[in-house]
Design a protein around this motif. Structure first.
Motif, PDB file in Angstrom:
ATOM      1  N   ASP A  93      -3.900   2.004   3.831  1.00 22.91           N
ATOM      2  CA  ASP A  93      -4.522   2.917   2.872  1.00 22.91           C
ATOM      3  C   ASP A  93      -5.958   2.465   2.644  1.00 22.91           C
ATOM      4  OD1 ASP A  93      -5.366   4.505   0.795  1.00 22.91           O
ATOM      5  OD2 ASP A  93      -3.843   3.839  -0.641  1.00 22.91           O
ATOM      6  N   SER A  94      -6.894   3.133   3.282  1.00 18.51           N
ATOM      7  CA  SER A  94      -8.297   2.716   3.218  1.00 18.51           C
ATOM      8  C   SER A  94      -8.868   2.800   1.805  1.00 18.51           C
ATOM      9  CB  SER A  94      -9.151   3.576   4.157  1.00 18.51           C
ATOM     10  OG  SER A  94      -9.081   4.952   3.785  1.00 18.51           O
ATOM     11  N   LYS A  95      -8.219   3.555   0.936  1.00 13.98           N
ATOM     12  CA  LYS A  95      -8.727   3.728  -0.428  1.00 13.98           C
ATOM     13  C   LYS A  95      -8.055   2.801  -1.444  1.00 13.98           C
ATOM     14  CE  LYS A  95     -10.016   8.579   0.263  1.00 13.98           C
ATOM     15  NZ  LYS A  95      -9.850   9.978  -0.205  1.00 13.98           N
ATOM     16  N   VAL A  96      -7.129   1.987  -0.982  1.00 13.91           N
ATOM     17  CA  VAL A  96      -6.408   1.108  -1.910  1.00 13.91           C
ATOM     18  C   VAL A  96      -7.364   0.083  -2.525  1.00 13.91           C
ATOM     19  CG1 VAL A  96      -5.746  -0.643  -0.190  1.00 13.91           C
ATOM     20  CG2 VAL A  96      -4.300  -0.266  -2.207  1.00 13.91           C
ATOM     21  N   GLU A  97      -7.182  -0.189  -3.805  1.00 12.01           N
ATOM     22  CA  GLU A  97      -7.973  -1.214  -4.482  1.00 12.01           C
ATOM     23  C   GLU A  97      -7.175  -2.516  -4.487  1.00 12.01           C
ATOM     24  OE1 GLU A  97      -9.475  -0.167  -8.340  1.00 12.01           O
ATOM     25  OE2 GLU A  97      -9.761   1.936  -7.781  1.00 12.01           O
ATOM     26  N   ILE A  98      -7.814  -3.599  -4.058  1.00 17.82           N
ATOM     27  CA  ILE A  98      -7.126  -4.885  -3.964  1.00 17.82           C
ATOM     28  C   ILE A  98      -7.799  -5.900  -4.881  1.00 17.82           C
ATOM     29  CG2 ILE A  98      -6.338  -6.729  -2.437  1.00 17.82           C
ATOM     30  CD1 ILE A  98      -6.726  -4.782  -0.085  1.00 17.82           C
ATOM     31  N   THR A  99      -6.997  -6.519  -5.735  1.00 12.92           N
ATOM     32  CA  THR A  99      -7.486  -7.596  -6.597  1.00 12.92           C
ATOM     33  C   THR A  99      -6.857  -8.903  -6.128  1.00 12.92           C
ATOM     34  OG1 THR A  99      -7.657  -6.113  -8.502  1.00 12.92           O
ATOM     35  CG2 THR A  99      -7.620  -8.481  -8.957  1.00 12.92           C
ATOM     36  N   SER A 100      -7.683  -9.841  -5.734  1.00 12.01           N
ATOM     37  CA  SER A 100      -7.178 -11.144  -5.274  1.00 12.01           C
ATOM     38  C   SER A 100      -7.734 -12.244  -6.163  1.00 12.01           C
ATOM     39  CB  SER A 100      -7.584 -11.392  -3.818  1.00 12.01           C
ATOM     40  OG  SER A 100      -6.973 -10.459  -2.953  1.00 12.01           O
ATOM     41  N   GLN A 101      -6.830 -13.060  -6.692  1.00  8.24           N
ATOM     42  CA  GLN A 101      -7.231 -14.135  -7.600  1.00  8.24           C
ATOM     43  C   GLN A 101      -6.418 -15.393  -7.317  1.00  8.24           C
ATOM     44  OE1 GLN A 101      -6.677 -12.537 -11.563  1.00  8.24           O
ATOM     45  NE2 GLN A 101      -8.337 -11.058 -11.353  1.00  8.24           N
ATOM     46  N   ASP A 140      13.507   0.398   2.516  1.00 10.92           N
ATOM     47  CA  ASP A 140      14.209   1.152   3.558  1.00 10.92           C
ATOM     48  C   ASP A 140      13.483   2.451   3.898  1.00 10.92           C
ATOM     49  OD1 ASP A 140      16.117  -0.800   3.659  1.00 10.92           O
ATOM     50  OD2 ASP A 140      17.716   0.367   2.721  1.00 10.92           O
ATOM     51  N   ASP A 141      12.859   3.067   2.897  1.00  7.47           N
ATOM     52  CA  ASP A 141      12.185   4.349   3.121  1.00  7.47           C
ATOM     53  C   ASP A 141      10.892   4.218   3.914  1.00  7.47           C
ATOM     54  OD1 ASP A 141      11.194   2.954   0.878  1.00  7.47           O
ATOM     55  OD2 ASP A 141      10.262   4.763   0.065  1.00  7.47           O
ATOM     56  N   ILE A 142      10.399   2.998   4.065  1.00  3.56           N
ATOM     57  CA  ILE A 142       9.151   2.801   4.809  1.00  3.56           C
ATOM     58  C   ILE A 142       9.352   1.880   6.011  1.00  3.56           C
ATOM     59  CG2 ILE A 142       7.685   3.215   2.790  1.00  3.56           C
ATOM     60  CD1 ILE A 142       7.335   0.136   2.589  1.00  3.56           C
ATOM     61  N   LYS A 143      10.597   1.622   6.345  1.00  4.28           N
ATOM     62  CA  LYS A 143      10.885   0.626   7.378  1.00  4.28           C
ATOM     63  C   LYS A 143      10.285   0.992   8.736  1.00  4.28           C
ATOM     64  CE  LYS A 143      15.522   2.429   8.466  1.00  4.28           C
ATOM     65  NZ  LYS A 143      16.978   2.084   8.509  1.00  4.28           N
ATOM     66  N   ASP A 144      10.211   2.298   9.042  1.00  7.42           N
ATOM     67  CA  ASP A 144       9.645   2.708  10.330  1.00  7.42           C
ATOM     68  C   ASP A 144       8.171   2.318  10.430  1.00  7.42           C
ATOM     69  OD1 ASP A 144      12.077   3.747  11.028  1.00  7.42           O
ATOM     70  OD2 ASP A 144      11.553   5.843  10.612  1.00  7.42           O
ATOM     71  N   LYS A 145       7.425   2.501   9.326  1.00  2.60           N
ATOM     72  CA  LYS A 145       6.000   2.149   9.330  1.00  2.60           C
ATOM     73  C   LYS A 145       5.803   0.635   9.372  1.00  2.60           C
ATOM     74  CE  LYS A 145       4.504   6.389   7.054  1.00  2.60           C
ATOM     75  NZ  LYS A 145       3.826   7.010   5.893  1.00  2.60           N
ATOM     76  N   VAL A 146       6.694  -0.088   8.700  1.00  2.07           N
ATOM     77  CA  VAL A 146       6.616  -1.542   8.731  1.00  2.07           C
ATOM     78  C   VAL A 146       6.917  -2.060  10.135  1.00  2.07           C
ATOM     79  CG1 VAL A 146       7.648  -3.684   7.888  1.00  2.07           C
ATOM     80  CG2 VAL A 146       7.171  -1.831   6.282  1.00  2.07           C
ATOM     81  N   GLU A 147       7.934  -1.491  10.753  1.00  2.00           N
ATOM     82  CA  GLU A 147       8.301  -1.895  12.115  1.00  2.00           C
ATOM     83  C   GLU A 147       7.194  -1.568  13.109  1.00  2.00           C
ATOM     84  OE1 GLU A 147      10.846  -3.605  13.570  1.00  2.00           O
ATOM     85  OE2 GLU A 147      11.335  -4.129  11.509  1.00  2.00           O
ATOM     86  N   ALA A 148       6.528  -0.432  12.892  1.00  2.00           N
ATOM     87  CA  ALA A 148       5.426  -0.056  13.785  1.00  2.00           C
ATOM     88  C   ALA A 148       4.287  -1.063  13.680  1.00  2.00           C
ATOM     89  CB  ALA A 148       4.933   1.348  13.431  1.00  2.00           C
ATOM     90  N   ALA A 157       0.824  -1.210   0.000  1.00  2.00           N
ATOM     91  CA  ALA A 157       0.000   0.000   0.000  1.00  2.00           C
ATOM     92  C   ALA A 157       0.858   1.261   0.000  1.00  2.00           C
ATOM     93  CB  ALA A 157      -0.931   0.002   1.209  1.00  2.00           C
ATOM     94  N   LEU A 158       1.971   1.215   0.699  1.00  2.00           N
ATOM     95  CA  LEU A 158       2.849   2.389   0.773  1.00  2.00           C
ATOM     96  C   LEU A 158       3.642   2.615  -0.505  1.00  2.00           C
ATOM     97  CD1 LEU A 158       4.202   1.967   4.424  1.00  2.00           C
ATOM     98  CD2 LEU A 158       2.620   3.740   3.619  1.00  2.00           C
ATOM     99  N   LYS A 159       3.931   1.542  -1.221  1.00  2.00           N
ATOM    100  CA  LYS A 159       4.781   1.660  -2.419  1.00  2.00           C
ATOM    101  C   LYS A 159       3.991   1.751  -3.723  1.00  2.00           C
ATOM    102  CE  LYS A 159       8.825   1.392  -2.160  1.00  2.00           C
ATOM    103  NZ  LYS A 159       9.896   2.375  -1.878  1.00  2.00           N
ATOM    104  N   SER A 160       2.706   1.450  -3.684  1.00  2.00           N
ATOM    105  CA  SER A 160       1.900   1.501  -4.906  1.00  2.00           C
ATOM    106  C   SER A 160       1.625   2.947  -5.308  1.00  2.00           C
ATOM    107  CB  SER A 160       0.566   0.776  -4.691  1.00  2.00           C
ATOM    108  OG  SER A 160      -0.271   0.946  -5.820  1.00  2.00           O
ATOM    109  N   LYS A 161       1.980   3.298  -6.525  1.00  2.00           N
ATOM    110  CA  LYS A 161       1.723   4.645  -7.043  1.00  2.00           C
ATOM    111  C   LYS A 161       0.288   4.782  -7.550  1.00  2.00           C
ATOM    112  CE  LYS A 161       6.545   5.465  -8.360  1.00  2.00           C
ATOM    113  NZ  LYS A 161       7.481   5.738  -9.491  1.00  2.00           N
ATOM    114  N   ASN A 162      -0.273   3.651  -7.982  1.00  2.00           N
ATOM    115  CA  ASN A 162      -1.637   3.673  -8.525  1.00  2.00           C
ATOM    116  C   ASN A 162      -2.701   3.366  -7.482  1.00  2.00           C
ATOM    117  OD1 ASN A 162      -0.425   4.127 -11.002  1.00  2.00           O
ATOM    118  ND2 ASN A 162      -0.577   1.998 -11.675  1.00  2.00           N
TER     119      ASN A 162
END
Length: 343
Positions: A189-197, A319-327, A155-160
């Protein structure tokens, strides 16, 4: 007449068994002596070189060979096997003197339970399932917890703001991966679209069909999904290949740190991270316990808080999101976040 027929059948059965055991000994990775004690490892479909689940189990045996001096014999399942096929494989390893005998994958649960009763002095283990038995080590993992962290990263790395999940087979185990991933992504990200197949509803070929995963990934990429997490064993290699061909897209690996897998080296620039299941650690733990004369038995869950599952950092892409992942990891370990096991 009946007595002669019985003897003849018995002779044929004995000859067949002898042939099976001889074949086991000749293909042993440790020795041509089938009676030499060592580890018997029965892989799921895809075999050792799946760069994922089976490979992780094999690393545990490799470590035991190096550090404990044990020998090993490895055998691989085929698509569409029956319970009888799996029972025969496990029985041949136990009969040949291998101890422990390990079934890699939930499909071995019933066969391990049955065969373990026939060899009470042999230690058995099944990975990804719980099988009752006094001489069985049931090894399970917190796949949903590791997958939650993958969802956070996706969710943090998706641009779309579009992420995808591909499962090999639609069963309870793989649904744990899906559930955790979806929850982690939505919590981030509450607005993220998830496709599961899924590749297959109930056919184990889903773990051994890279072409199907490649096509499934292409479909998701075409719809704007730019981060895809695939939990499908060997099939996942096809998904990673497709993603690597799409600029700006990320793949999330599974079971092993797929960035580090030599067979996937040409795609590693597109592997964001991997949900690592320390199957190698669990396998080594069992082998050592047997060698020490204190075999592990009963359920043994390897969870996020114990380091049983983790999110790989190879490549430095998160690495740029490691703090959020660790949290997020801390909240799960502390019990603040309860990760679902079903979608």
């Amino acid at each position: 007449m009946r007595r002669v027929s019985t003897i003849a059948v018995a002779g044929i059965s004995t000859a067949a068994l002898a042939f099976t055991l001889t074949a086991c000994g000749e293909s042993s990775t440790g020795s041509s002596d089938s009676k030499a004690k060592g580890v018997g490892l029965a892989f799921d479909v895809g075999g050792r070189d799946d760069h994922s689940f089976n490979e992780s189990a094999a690393r545990g045996v490799d470590k035991a060979e190096k550090e404990l001096g044990v020998k090993s014999k490895m055998m691989t399942a085929k698509n569409g096997e029956t319970e009888a096929d799996r029972e025969q494989r496990l029985s041949s390893l136990a009969e040949a003197g291998y101890n422990p005998v390990i079934g890699v994958g939930f499909n071995y649960s019933k066969s391990i339970e049955k065969v373990a009763k026939d060899f009470p002095k042999t230690s058995f283990a099944v990975v990804d399932s719980v099988a009752p038995g006094k001489n069985i080590d049931s090894i399970t993992f917190g796949e949903h917890e590791g997958s939650y962290l993958a969802g956070v990263a996706a969710a943090l790395k998706s641009k779309n703001h579009k992420v995808g999940f591909i499962g090999g087979v639609n069963n309870a185990l793989i649904q744990k991966f899906q559930a955790g991933f979806e929850q982690g992504a939505k919590d981030t990200d509450s607005k993220v679209e998830i496709t599961s197949q899924y590749l297959y509803p109930n056919n184990d070929k889903g773990f051994n069909d890279p072409a199907a995963a490649k096509e499934k990934a292409k479909g998701m990429l075409d719809s704007g999904v730019d981060v895809i997490y695939t939990a499908a064993g060997l099939s996942g290699n096809g998904s990673i290949e497709a993603i690597a061909g799409q600029k700006g897209a990320w793949a999330i690996g599974v079971d092993s740190d797929q960035y580090q897998q030599p067979g996937l080296d040409k795609y590693k620039a597109s592997i964001l991270t991997s949900v690592v299941k320390n199957v190698d650690v669990a396998v080594f733990d069992l082998i050592k316990s047997v060698k020490d004369g204190k075999p592990l038995t009963g359920p043994h869950p390897y969870l996020l808080k114990d380091g049983g599952v983790s999110l790989a950092t190879s490549g430095g892409f998160i690495d740029d999101i490691k703090d959020k992942v660790e949290a997020a990891k801390k909240k799960i370990a502390d019990g603040q976040v309860k990760v679902r096991t079903t979608p």
